[in-house]
Design a protein around this motif. Sequence first.
Motif, PDB file in Angstrom:
ATOM      1  N   LEU A  19       0.866  -1.177   0.000  1.00 62.82           N
ATOM      2  CA  LEU A  19       0.000   0.000   0.000  1.00 62.82           C
ATOM      3  C   LEU A  19       0.904   1.230   0.000  1.00 62.82           C
ATOM      4  CD1 LEU A  19      -2.472  -1.294   2.718  1.00 62.82           C
ATOM      5  CD2 LEU A  19      -2.728  -1.424   0.234  1.00 62.82           C
ATOM      6  N   LEU A  20       0.935   1.926  -1.118  1.00 61.95           N
ATOM      7  CA  LEU A  20       1.942   2.953  -1.331  1.00 61.95           C
ATOM      8  C   LEU A  20       1.355   4.365  -1.314  1.00 61.95           C
ATOM      9  CD1 LEU A  20       3.831   1.250  -4.302  1.00 61.95           C
ATOM     10  CD2 LEU A  20       4.239   0.977  -1.849  1.00 61.95           C
ATOM     11  N   ASP A  21       1.906   5.198  -0.451  1.00 58.85           N
ATOM     12  CA  ASP A  21       1.642   6.624  -0.530  1.00 58.85           C
ATOM     13  C   ASP A  21       2.275   7.140  -1.825  1.00 58.85           C
ATOM     14  OD1 ASP A  21       0.915   9.275   0.487  1.00 58.85           O
ATOM     15  OD2 ASP A  21       3.067   9.540   0.759  1.00 58.85           O
ATOM     16  N   MET A  22       1.933   8.338  -2.220  1.00 56.21           N
ATOM     17  CA  MET A  22       2.439   8.854  -3.502  1.00 56.21           C
ATOM     18  C   MET A  22       3.332  10.077  -3.316  1.00 56.21           C
ATOM     19  SD  MET A  22      -1.073   8.234  -5.692  1.00 56.21           S
ATOM     20  CE  MET A  22      -0.326   8.542  -7.278  1.00 56.21           C
ATOM     21  N   ASP A  23       2.741  11.227  -2.943  1.00 51.68           N
ATOM     22  CA  ASP A  23       3.522  12.451  -2.768  1.00 51.68           C
ATOM     23  C   ASP A  23       4.601  12.249  -1.702  1.00 51.68           C
ATOM     24  OD1 ASP A  23       1.901  14.437  -4.424  1.00 51.68           O
ATOM     25  OD2 ASP A  23       0.367  13.666  -3.085  1.00 51.68           O
ATOM     26  N   GLY A  24       5.850  12.433  -2.089  1.00 53.90           N
ATOM     27  CA  GLY A  24       6.947  12.300  -1.147  1.00 53.90           C
ATOM     28  C   GLY A  24       7.442  10.885  -0.970  1.00 53.90           C
ATOM     29  N   THR A  25       6.759   9.924  -1.598  1.00 46.45           N
ATOM     30  CA  THR A  25       7.133   8.516  -1.458  1.00 46.45           C
ATOM     31  C   THR A  25       7.628   7.928  -2.775  1.00 46.45           C
ATOM     32  OG1 THR A  25       5.570   8.179   0.368  1.00 46.45           O
ATOM     33  CG2 THR A  25       6.316   6.217  -0.813  1.00 46.45           C
ATOM     34  N   ILE A  26       6.818   8.072  -3.835  1.00 48.42           N
ATOM     35  CA  ILE A  26       7.257   7.568  -5.148  1.00 48.42           C
ATOM     36  C   ILE A  26       7.589   8.697  -6.112  1.00 48.42           C
ATOM     37  CG2 ILE A  26       5.971   5.409  -4.883  1.00 48.42           C
ATOM     38  CD1 ILE A  26       3.982   6.608  -7.005  1.00 48.42           C
ATOM     39  N   TYR A  27       7.108   9.899  -5.808  1.00 49.91           N
ATOM     40  CA  TYR A  27       7.456  11.056  -6.626  1.00 49.91           C
ATOM     41  C   TYR A  27       7.328  12.333  -5.816  1.00 49.91           C
ATOM     42  CZ  TYR A  27       2.330  11.521  -7.397  1.00 49.91           C
ATOM     43  OH  TYR A  27       0.976  11.635  -7.236  1.00 49.91           O
ATOM     44  N   GLU A  29       5.817  15.946  -6.677  1.00 44.62           N
ATOM     45  CA  GLU A  29       5.061  16.734  -7.645  1.00 44.62           C
ATOM     46  C   GLU A  29       5.059  16.033  -9.002  1.00 44.62           C
ATOM     47  OE1 GLU A  29       4.062  21.441  -8.103  1.00 44.62           O
ATOM     48  OE2 GLU A  29       6.143  20.886  -7.742  1.00 44.62           O
ATOM     49  N   ASN A  30       5.870  16.489  -9.945  1.00 48.15           N
ATOM     50  CA  ASN A  30       5.869  15.870 -11.273  1.00 48.15           C
ATOM     51  C   ASN A  30       7.163  15.114 -11.578  1.00 48.15           C
ATOM     52  OD1 ASN A  30       3.274  16.886 -12.088  1.00 48.15           O
ATOM     53  ND2 ASN A  30       4.214  18.903 -12.273  1.00 48.15           N
ATOM     54  N   GLU A  31       7.991  14.902 -10.565  1.00 49.17           N
ATOM     55  CA  GLU A  31       9.277  14.226 -10.750  1.00 49.17           C
ATOM     56  C   GLU A  31       9.279  12.876 -10.042  1.00 49.17           C
ATOM     57  OE1 GLU A  31      14.042  14.860  -9.770  1.00 49.17           O
ATOM     58  OE2 GLU A  31      12.606  16.474  -9.403  1.00 49.17           O
ATOM     59  N   ILE A  32       9.354  11.801 -10.803  1.00 55.18           N
ATOM     60  CA  ILE A  32       9.379  10.471 -10.215  1.00 55.18           C
ATOM     61  C   ILE A  32      10.739  10.228  -9.573  1.00 55.18           C
ATOM     62  CG2 ILE A  32      10.147   9.332 -12.333  1.00 55.18           C
ATOM     63  CD1 ILE A  32       8.305   6.983 -11.560  1.00 55.18           C
ATOM     64  N   GLU A  34      14.086   8.348  -8.331  1.00 52.40           N
ATOM     65  CA  GLU A  34      14.963   7.316  -8.865  1.00 52.40           C
ATOM     66  C   GLU A  34      14.704   6.004  -8.133  1.00 52.40           C
ATOM     67  OE1 GLU A  34      19.762   6.384  -9.421  1.00 52.40           O
ATOM     68  OE2 GLU A  34      19.081   8.243  -8.463  1.00 52.40           O
ATOM     69  N   GLY A  35      14.565   4.942  -8.897  1.00 49.73           N
ATOM     70  CA  GLY A  35      14.351   3.625  -8.310  1.00 49.73           C
ATOM     71  C   GLY A  35      12.895   3.219  -8.168  1.00 49.73           C
ATOM     72  N   THR A  36      11.966   4.158  -8.391  1.00 48.95           N
ATOM     73  CA  THR A  36      10.546   3.841  -8.224  1.00 48.95           C
ATOM     74  C   THR A  36      10.097   2.737  -9.175  1.00 48.95           C
ATOM     75  OG1 THR A  36       9.906   6.011  -7.354  1.00 48.95           O
ATOM     76  CG2 THR A  36       8.191   4.737  -8.451  1.00 48.95           C
ATOM     77  N   LEU A  37      10.439   2.866 -10.450  1.00 46.65           N
ATOM     78  CA  LEU A  37       9.999   1.868 -11.432  1.00 46.65           C
ATOM     79  C   LEU A  37      10.614   0.499 -11.127  1.00 46.65           C
ATOM     80  CD1 LEU A  37      10.128   3.944 -14.751  1.00 46.65           C
ATOM     81  CD2 LEU A  37       8.171   3.505 -13.250  1.00 46.65           C
ATOM     82  N   ASP A  38      11.872   0.478 -10.711  1.00 49.96           N
ATOM     83  CA  ASP A  38      12.518  -0.784 -10.340  1.00 49.96           C
ATOM     84  C   ASP A  38      11.847  -1.395  -9.116  1.00 49.96           C
ATOM     85  OD1 ASP A  38      14.588  -0.697 -12.350  1.00 49.96           O
ATOM     86  OD2 ASP A  38      15.557   0.856 -11.158  1.00 49.96           O
ATOM     87  N   PHE A  39      11.504  -0.551  -8.152  1.00 47.85           N
ATOM     88  CA  PHE A  39      10.828  -0.999  -6.936  1.00 47.85           C
ATOM     89  C   PHE A  39       9.488  -1.645  -7.261  1.00 47.85           C
ATOM     90  CE2 PHE A  39       7.781   0.601  -3.570  1.00 47.85           C
ATOM     91  CZ  PHE A  39       8.055  -0.389  -2.643  1.00 47.85           C
ATOM     92  N   LEU A  40       8.701  -0.996  -8.109  1.00 48.70           N
ATOM     93  CA  LEU A  40       7.387  -1.522  -8.466  1.00 48.70           C
ATOM     94  C   LEU A  40       7.512  -2.832  -9.237  1.00 48.70           C
ATOM     95  CD1 LEU A  40       5.589   1.794  -9.505  1.00 48.70           C
ATOM     96  CD2 LEU A  40       5.486   0.602  -7.309  1.00 48.70           C
ATOM     97  N   GLN A  41       8.503  -2.904 -10.120  1.00 48.37           N
ATOM     98  CA  GLN A  41       8.735  -4.144 -10.864  1.00 48.37           C
ATOM     99  C   GLN A  41       9.159  -5.266  -9.918  1.00 48.37           C
ATOM    100  OE1 GLN A  41       8.206  -4.792 -14.249  1.00 48.37           O
ATOM    101  NE2 GLN A  41       8.486  -6.885 -13.479  1.00 48.37           N
TER     102      GLN A  41
END
Length: 271
Positions: A19-27, A29-32, A34-41
């Motif tokens: 269960l993932l928060d978004m703002d401040g956790t995976i991105y 504002e509009n900048e993802i 580093e490592g988010t896509l690898d983490f989700l995969q």
Amino acid sequence: MTDLNGRNAEILKKKKLWLLDMDGTIYNENEIFEGTLDFLQQIRDNGGRYIFITNNSSKSVTDYVQKVTGMGIQAGFEDFYTSSQATAMYIRENYPGQTVYCMGTRSLVTELRESGLSVVTEPDESASVVLIGFDTENTSEKIRNTCIMLGRDVVYLATNPDLVCPVSFGFIPDCGSMSIMLKNATGKEPFFIGKPQPIMVDCVLKNTGCSAGEAVIVGDRLYTDIATGKNAGVDAICVLSGEATLKDIEDGDIKPDFLFRDVKEIWQKLR
């Protein structure tokens, strides 16, 4: 696998629902991050599933799907549960058939109406529920109208208690700060629907059929994300990529089960 405090975190490799928060956790504002896509995969590679649970009610689920897919994240409508959705469900169950006055974005108002609620955005004597959200389109006229409504005998709700929302240059006031402003003017405080109330997590667990022990929540705020984990009986990871600092954790009463610098570090450890 250990966290920043050296705690054994091997249990995270067995988690089925993230269960993932978004703002401040995976991105931010509009900048993802580093490592988010690898983490989700990595979550998918481990046979798990992720669902984004956010207190940010300024955008609809449709808006969020468009935003994250534009960042390269694989996600559909079913991969989100927001404070807006939880609020709509709460109002339908507790105040059925009642008209809601809403101080919020156009996306929030549209989403509430599409859920079947009767919503007005101007002072209206038929409205018996006042709802405020994280309104990134706020105006002095909206604030004045909300104060008019709060001068009446109404139920007062808010989508989330977050004081700030992280942005590219720092932070901006979130719904919690807006509620403080309105309290100073009217003396009234709302009941907050989103995190740290366990409502959102309980709904996702029910919808997915996962147990609390199979789930883990990841977020950057102690008083919302981590407190939600405690209230819902779900393990909670705090990342230091958003609002919370090491000093906050050391000095505060709310302690995460696990601590990592960011989701990139979680991915590296999960590997």
